[in-house]
Design an enzyme around this catalytic site. Structure first.
Site, mmCIF file in Angstrom:
data_model
loop_
_atom_site.group_PDB
_atom_site.id
_atom_site.type_symbol
_atom_site.label_atom_id
_atom_site.label_comp_id
_atom_site.label_asym_id
_atom_site.label_seq_id
_atom_site.Cartn_x
_atom_site.Cartn_y
_atom_site.Cartn_z
ATOM 1 N N CYS B 87 -0.197 4.917 15.280
ATOM 2 C CA CYS B 87 1.093 5.602 15.363
ATOM 3 C C CYS B 87 0.887 7.099 15.608
ATOM 4 O O CYS B 87 0.471 7.483 16.689
ATOM 5 C CB CYS B 87 1.908 5.307 14.093
ATOM 6 S SG CYS B 87 3.651 5.625 14.256
ATOM 7 N N HIS B 204 1.797 -0.703 13.083
ATOM 8 C CA HIS B 204 1.024 -0.436 11.871
ATOM 9 C C HIS B 204 0.357 -1.681 11.313
ATOM 10 O O HIS B 204 0.973 -2.421 10.534
ATOM 11 C CB HIS B 204 1.957 0.115 10.785
ATOM 12 C CG HIS B 204 2.503 1.472 11.036
ATOM 13 N ND1 HIS B 204 1.994 2.608 10.415
ATOM 14 C CD2 HIS B 204 3.522 1.901 11.816
ATOM 15 C CE1 HIS B 204 2.682 3.674 10.816
ATOM 16 N NE2 HIS B 204 3.615 3.281 11.660
ATOM 17 N N GLU B 206 -1.768 -1.750 8.980
ATOM 18 C CA GLU B 206 -1.944 -1.604 7.527
ATOM 19 C C GLU B 206 -0.695 -2.053 6.768
ATOM 20 O O GLU B 206 -0.742 -2.266 5.555
ATOM 21 C CB GLU B 206 -2.319 -0.162 7.163
ATOM 22 C CG GLU B 206 -1.188 0.854 7.120
ATOM 23 C CD GLU B 206 -0.765 1.359 8.489
ATOM 24 O OE1 GLU B 206 -1.183 0.765 9.499
ATOM 25 O OE2 GLU B 206 -0.012 2.360 8.546
#
Lengths: 95, 234, 717
Positions: B87, B204, B206
């Site tokens: 990002c 993302h 994560e």
């Protein structure tokens, strides 16, 4: 207007520099498009098109206007302008 | 495997990615402040996390890309070390010219946060070797400037060399305009450098590394990296 | 002395003069004008707020601090509060909303808690009103841009549209943070001989006298006051959060206070008053952004992203270096001493000297007269016989689902990062938002809700219903309510009928809090929400926080399983008074809401918790706006499953389907769990509605839609 400032007993010149940043031709300007659309719907039918850019002012300590312009240009190259999609124009006041 | 997560002023997702790597792999993760001149010795993977470095002021990622630490990040990449930009991290990589292209404002001119389907285009990378080719995965997106753009000829070159790793798609894996949340050219969500060691992506992984939080597709991402390094990859 | 130009009333001037033994000077009057404004002093509502129960076994910190704290167990607490930023959002929607979010985040931070979640309460005017589009989009962007940049996820909220808010939009911002109970930073721990430090952005002329501005009704002239609005910098706030938490981690600070309304003055005098120390401030040491600021301007500036710290003199150097790391201005601006003084020095001169106790607690309370609204009985007239059943039920349901207040709000929360910090188990668009706590099994649930229409028709019952709605939703999800925060948004208290409404709402809220054992741990009041065009509806907003012991005991909504039995628990003869349904039929706001029944609410909560915790259902949803019909549609659309429902009850179908109020819920129960479910709900009204199955939601002799159609109407992912 360039200013004479007295600092620590010395007179130094500060130049007021205007930097105009625009998207390069050919780069899609979605903000410009959106703004144009809004203006047209508000009734400004004579509007042809809109480009949205950035305006940055710099106050640079320098002996000459030319040198101030050079330093501003270096700042544009270093950080202020993304050369891939943006172009810029510099005006030094009093020049 | 030693990971170093760079933290810029305004980074928000640094702790998130540290948490994801630690809970998925249990490996060592170090924090590196943006003013450091060196990465910890033996670093295998450098991660530039998501967030709003410098508030996204001037241009997203512009000021972070000029941080002192980026010199050693670039050196690491130059030696073939792995770099991952997520990002805002992807934006930093493009501003630092470590990856080609630019991330423009979403075509909706608004921030978009939602789960997102991606098609894995290239599984011959250190980051995606555990995914079956063409698999559709779900990583959330949360960004205002995610429209990936490249001049036409460079775009063709990128595609031709297999530089596109993730593409926005529908749940069935169709990479059409319907499945494109932000207007990215060719639905590009993530790309890899010509040398194959620097990856940037807007979604993302994560945030998709725990079933409790909505999905575990991100785990394969971290496991791919570990697998690559364990097999002696550099 | 013309004290009225500083917003000071006669009795306030006299009270101040009497305590000081002299007349206050101009600087002191300006300070009191702001500190004794309604917004800062709560002079009209203090005695009302005492009606709220605020103690309980899970309450660690109650009202009167920066935020309230409830015990989550294992040494961790949840600090939370909601605050309004209504008047600034009406004048400058984007910045008003942004700084509203920033302000409440700092309140949580001031306790040493890391802000982990936000919710927003948005009240907009009629969509057709000329200002609504600009106000709503500006406010939403302001909330989103600030929250996203600062890295606090916005996980839920409430959005309401009503003509009553046309020129008076409301923005209520809620924030929650996690804190270790043995590391709470208090405002009571300052001691004599310590340093007073300002950390954060430079001080400018932002929002000067903003607090006084919030205590005045909006007129056309208010638009001229734009220069005094506050500008938010979420980047600076993120740096401030990290810096303060690092300072607290390293045990470098003794006390901390955020700078909100009346900036330096309110934060410093509060610490002085609560800690019982005197304070001297040197205003020439305050880092300034503007030239030639007067001491009163420095005192009252509402420049954002600043915190006040108290620390031992010996720790100042280390504090400075941490401030430098995070690129924040930091300066020692004063010191504490033994005594009850508070004095401001500027260029060697003492410009103000007031006892902290006078500033913080010395404002005389105002007892506004109260009077029953003359049209109260008329409001409550709703003759059901005059209301025909719908000709076309499908059309009626469409009208209900497209009501702006009820319609899906995805366009709003898609602009909010709801996932940063990787704790979000359930985000916006669901009845209850759920966060996990890293390293622990338990989950924290929260909900932000309001029902201004019921409050208008019957303030007592409406106030109780507002609190009850939040508790019901939490309990159905398996969350035991631990405490709540409230935002009381009301018009001018100087109109006796409006004061009566405020009083009754508070009484109703308090009654429900008592009945269900959920204390009020923090809150905020915003009065004078009216303009020449009209006053807002009475709008108490409640943010309630609960705890779920583990993920296994969390019961989601929208989770029907094929073959499940659908149950409705709760009374069928509910009420159409003030319902969304009436609104969708273009009928006036009328009727009398159901009577508040504390015992039933308490009973419901216990049974709902048992249902969730024993796994007796696949899915549960408390019935709220739009009644049973809305609950059925939402659950069906989210589950992607149909159902055949028949209401074999004598009550009017529209009342059963669209009525609101009372402790009711829709449950989807697997066949094997039906006996257990029946045991849990034995003794409470409970009927079988039908079975989950098929590709349509069909309600016998009423409406019917395919699941695909419902998915389009209720666009949830």
């Amino acid at each position: 207007m360039e200013e004479n400032i007295v600092l620590r007993g010395e007179t130094i010149m500060v130049h007021h520099v205007h930097v105009f940043i625009q998207l390069k031709d050919g780069v899609l300007d979605i903000q410009g498009k959106a703004v144009a659309h809004s203006l047209l719907s508000l009734g400004h039918s004579s509007l042809q098109s809109v480009k949205v850019g950035k305006y940055i002012q710099l106050w640079i300590e320098s002996e000459t206007a030319a040198s101030a312009k050079e330093q501003a240009s270096a700042m544009c190259d270093d950080l202020l302008v993304n050369g891939i999609i943006e172009q810029f124009r510099i005006e030094v006041e009093g020049e | 495997m030693k990971t170093a997560v760079v933290i810029f002023p305004g980074s928000n997702c640094d702790q998130d990615v540290i948490h994801a790597v630690r809970t998925t792999l249990g490996t060592e993760v170090a924090e590196v402040w943006h003013r450091e001149n060196d990465l910890p010795s033996g670093t295998d993977l450098v991660i530039l996390p998501g967030g709003f470095s410098y508030g996204d002021y001037l241009r997203s990622g512009a000021m972070a890309a000029r941080s002192p630490v980026m010199k050693s990040v670039a050196r690491h990449g130059g030696k073939g070390g792995l770099i991952l930009g997520i990002c805002n991290g992807f934006q930093v990589l493009t501003e630092a010219r470590l990856l080609p292209g630019v991330l423009l404002p979403n075509r909706t001119l608004s921030f978009i946060c939602r789960p997102c389907f991606l098609r894995v285009e290239n599984t011959a990378t250190p980051f995606t070797n555990r995914f079956p080719k063409g698999q559709v995965v779900q990583f959330p997106i949360a960004h205002g400037d995610g429209l990936y753009s490249l001049p036409e000829d460079e775009l063709k070159a990128l595609e031709d060399r297999g530089g596109v790793v993730f593409r926005y798609a529908s749940p069935e894996g169709i990479a059409d305009d319907n499945g494109n949340p932000n207007g990215s050219l060719n639905n590009i969500a993530g790309i890899i450098s010509p040398e194959g060691n620097i990856l940037g992506l807007m979604p993302h992984p994560e945030r998709a590394s725990e079933a409790l939080l909505g999905g575990e597709d991100g785990c394969l991402f971290w496991q791919s990296i570990l697998s690559f390094l364990e097999k002696g990859g550099r | 002395m013309d004290f009225s130009r500083y917003g000071i009333r006669k009795e306030e001037f006299e009270a101040a003069s009497s305590v000081l033994g002299r007349e206050p000077n101009e600087c002191e009057l300006r300070i009191l004008g702001v500190m004794w404004s309604e917004h800062c002093s709560y002079k009209s509502t203090k005695r009302l707020l005492r009606l709220f129960p605020n103690k309980g076994p899970k309450v660690v910190l109650g009202p009167g601090e920066n935020a309230g704290i409830v015990d989550l167990g294992d040494g961790i607490g949840a600090a939370f509060k909601a605050e309004s930023h209504n008047h600034p959002s009406a004048v400058a929607p984007y910045q008003g909303a942004a700084t509203g979010v920033g302000g409440i985040i700092r309140d949580i931070l001031a306790l040493g808690a890391r802000p982990v979640a936000s919710m927003d309460g948005l009240f907009f005017g009629d969509p057709g009103h000329p200002r609504t589009a600009a106000l709503s989009s500006g406010i939403v962007r302001g909330v989103g841009d600030y929250g996203n940049a600062v890295g606090v996820p916005t996980v839920g909220g409430k959005t309401v549209y009503d003509p009553a808010y046309n020129d008076n939009p409301l923005l209520n911002a809620f924030c929650l943070g996690f804190v270790k109970l043995d590391r709470i930073v208090s405002s009571q721990t300052a001691r004599p001989g310590q340093a007073v430090i300002l950390l954060g952005s430079k001080t400018g002329r932002d929002g000067i006298a903003g607090a006084a501005f919030a205590s005045v009704e909006l007129s056309d002239d208010s638009k001229e006051s734009r220069p005094s609005i506050q500008i938010g910098d979420p980047f600076a706030e993120k740096m401030l959060i990290e810096a303060c938490l690092e300072l607290q981690e390293k045990e470098l600070i003794v006390s901390m206070q955020d700078m909100g309304a009346a900036g330096i003055t309110s934060s410093s005098s509060e610490i002085a008053a609560k800690s019982g120390v005197g304070m001297t401030l040197h205003f020439d040491r305050v880092p300034l952004r503007e030239k030639d600021m007067e001491p009163w301007e420095i005192a009252l500036s509402e420049s954002q992203e600043r915190m006040l710290l108290i620390a031992e003199h010996g720790k100042v150097d280390e504090i400075m270096s941490i401030a430098e790391k995070w690129e924040l201005d930091c300066a020692v601006i004063g010191e504490t001493f033994e005594g009850d003084g508070y004095s401001i020095l500027f260029n060697g001169e003492e410009v103000a000297s007031l006892p902290p106790s006078l500033i913080c607690d010395g404002c005389p309370q105002i007892h506004w007269p109260s009077k029953l609204p003359v049209d109260l009985e008329k409001r409550r007239e709703l003759e059901l016989d005059d209301l025909p059943l719908p000709d076309d039920w499908n059309e009626a349901l469409d009208a209900l689902l497209t009501l702006p207040s009820l319609a899906p709000k995805q366009w709003i929360y898609d602009q909010y990062d709801s996932m940063v910090q990787v704790n979000t188990v359930k985000g916006p668009g669901h009845p209850v938002s759920v966060l996990r706590v890293k390293g622990r099994d338990s989950l924290v649930a929260m909900v932000f809700d309001a029902d201004p229409w019921k409050c208008y028709l019957d303030p007592f019952r409406g106030g109780a219903e507002t609190v009850a709605r939040t508790a019901r939703a939490l309990a159905v999800a398996g969350a035991e309510p631990l405490g709540l925060t409230d935002c009381l948004n009301f018009p001018s208290p100087e109109v006796p009928e409006q004061y009566w409404v405020l009083e009754e709402c508070v009484k109703g809220m308090a009654a429900c809090c008592e009945a269900i054992g959920c204390p009020v741990v923090s809150g905020n009041v915003s009065l004078y929400n009216e303009s020449p065009e009209g006053a807002i509806l009475p709008t108490p907003v409640v943010g309630t926080v609960g705890i779920i012991p583990s993920f296994r005991e969390y019961l989601p909504s929208g989770n029907w399983d094929e073959g499940d039995v659908l149950f409705m628990v709760g009374p069928c003869n509910t009420s159409l008074a003030g319902s969304r349904y009436l609104r969708s039929r273009n009928l006036p706001l009328s009727g009398r809401p159901l009577e508040f029944w504390g015992e039933a609410e308490k009973d419901f909560i216990q049974r709902a918790l048992r249902t969730a915790r024993s796994g007796a259902a696949s899915s549960g949803r408390a019935i709220a706006g739009g009644g049973l019909a809305a609950a059925l549609v939402k659950d069906s659309a989210e589950s992607g499953k149909g159902a055949a429902v028949s209401l074999g009850i004598p009550t009017r179908k529209d009342v059963v389907l669209f009525g609101e109020g009372g402790a009711r819920a829709l449950y989807s129960v697997p066949m094997g769990k039906v006996p257990l479910f029946k045991v849990i709900w034995n003794g409470y009204p409970c009927i079988v509605l039908g079975r989950v199955g098929g590709s349509s939601l069909e309600v016998e002799d009423a409406f019917g839609f395919t699941v695909e159609e419902l998915g389009k109407k209720w666009r949830i992912r």
